[in-house]
Design an enzyme around this catalytic site. Structure first.
Site, PDB file in Angstrom:
ATOM      1  CG  HIS A  19      -8.142  -1.584   9.507  1.00 37.29           C
ATOM      2  ND1 HIS A  19      -6.619  -2.026   9.114  1.00 37.29           N
ATOM      3  CD2 HIS A  19      -8.806  -2.151   8.547  1.00 37.29           C
ATOM      4  CE1 HIS A  19      -6.957  -3.018   8.156  1.00 37.29           C
ATOM      5  NE2 HIS A  19      -8.334  -3.203   7.954  1.00 37.29           N
ATOM      6  CE  LYS A  43      -8.238 -13.802   4.282  1.00 40.70           C
ATOM      7  NZ  LYS A  43      -8.401 -12.330   4.738  1.00 40.70           N
ATOM      8  NE  ARG A  92     -10.476  -0.496   0.819  1.00 40.93           N
ATOM      9  CZ  ARG A  92      -9.804  -1.460   0.745  1.00 40.93           C
ATOM     10  NH1 ARG A  92      -8.576  -1.760   1.247  1.00 40.93           N
ATOM     11  NH2 ARG A  92     -10.569  -2.731   0.373  1.00 40.93           N
ATOM     12  CB  SER A 130      -4.058  -5.417   5.489  1.00 45.19           C
ATOM     13  OG  SER A 130      -4.794  -4.842   6.375  1.00 45.19           O
TER      14      SER A 130
END
Ligand code: PNS
Length: 188
Positions: A19, A43, A92, A130
């Site tokens: 990040h 979440k 990514r 993460s």
């Protein structure tokens, strides 16, 4: 000349070096960059919104044109509210592409004037997420070099507390699954 403001939305639970790499790249091409942490009640995050905000503020304190904020609701609505013209997202690997494309096209449908800009983090972070950081840390692996030192320390503290809580419940005669620890319940 028009100044270009962008938002970098995400969960950042926890923020990683990937990040940070993207924030640095974004800060070089946008006049202003707002790191926008989603408040997602569905979440079950490891870190509270306030904790994530503090970590990101500390991580970005060296960038003059980067700020940190939180939001809920649609990302496009938040972008409009803060008068941003672009959404920054990282890609990514090819596996990210489908989801990111879907999101970018939906956001464009909702708000045609807003552009999504994709940037690639440094190769060394191409496997980093993460979720993996949480998983590795929870299972006792090293997360050194994957997150900034201050985040590593906060993750360790969180996990130590969760372990202590789980151990206490076990010694009180409960099986781990009966315990109320968020750490134990968390899906890896
Ligand atoms: O870090 P993440 O979890 O990959 O970030 C995903 C995020 C926050 C960018 C995405 O879930 C989002 O934009 N949520 C806000 C709700 C919204 O706008 N949904 C429609 C997206 S097309």
């Amino acid at each position: 000349m028009k100044r270009i403001k962008a938002i970098y939305p995400g969960s950042f639970d926890p923020p990683t070096n990937g990040h940070l790499d993207l924030i640095e790249r974004g800060s070089k091409i946008f006049d202003e960059l707002v790191v926008a942490i989603l408040r997602n009640p569905e979440k079950n995050p490891l870190f509270s919104l306030a904790d994530r905000r503090k970590m990101l503020e500390a991580m970005t304190s060296g960038f003059d044109n980067v700020s940190v904020d939180t939001f809920d609701g649609l990302t496009v609505d938040y972008a409009l509210r803060v008068e941003a013209r672009a959404i920054l997202r990282g890609i990514r690997a090819i596996s990210d592409y489908e989801y990111e494309l879907q999101m970018a096209l939906m956001n464009r449908k909702l708000q045609p004037g807003l552009e999504t800009v994709f940037m690639m983090p440094a190769e060394k972070y191409s496997y980093l997420s993460s979720r993996l950081v949480r998983e590795v840390a929870q299972l006792g692996g090293s997360i050194e070099c994957l997150v900034p030192d201050l985040v590593e320390q906060r993750v360790r503290e969180k996990i130590d507390v969760a372990h202590k809580f789980a151990n206490r419940e076990q010694s009180a005669g409960k099986t781990p699954s009966e315990g109320k620890s968020k750490f134990r319940k968390k899906k890896l």
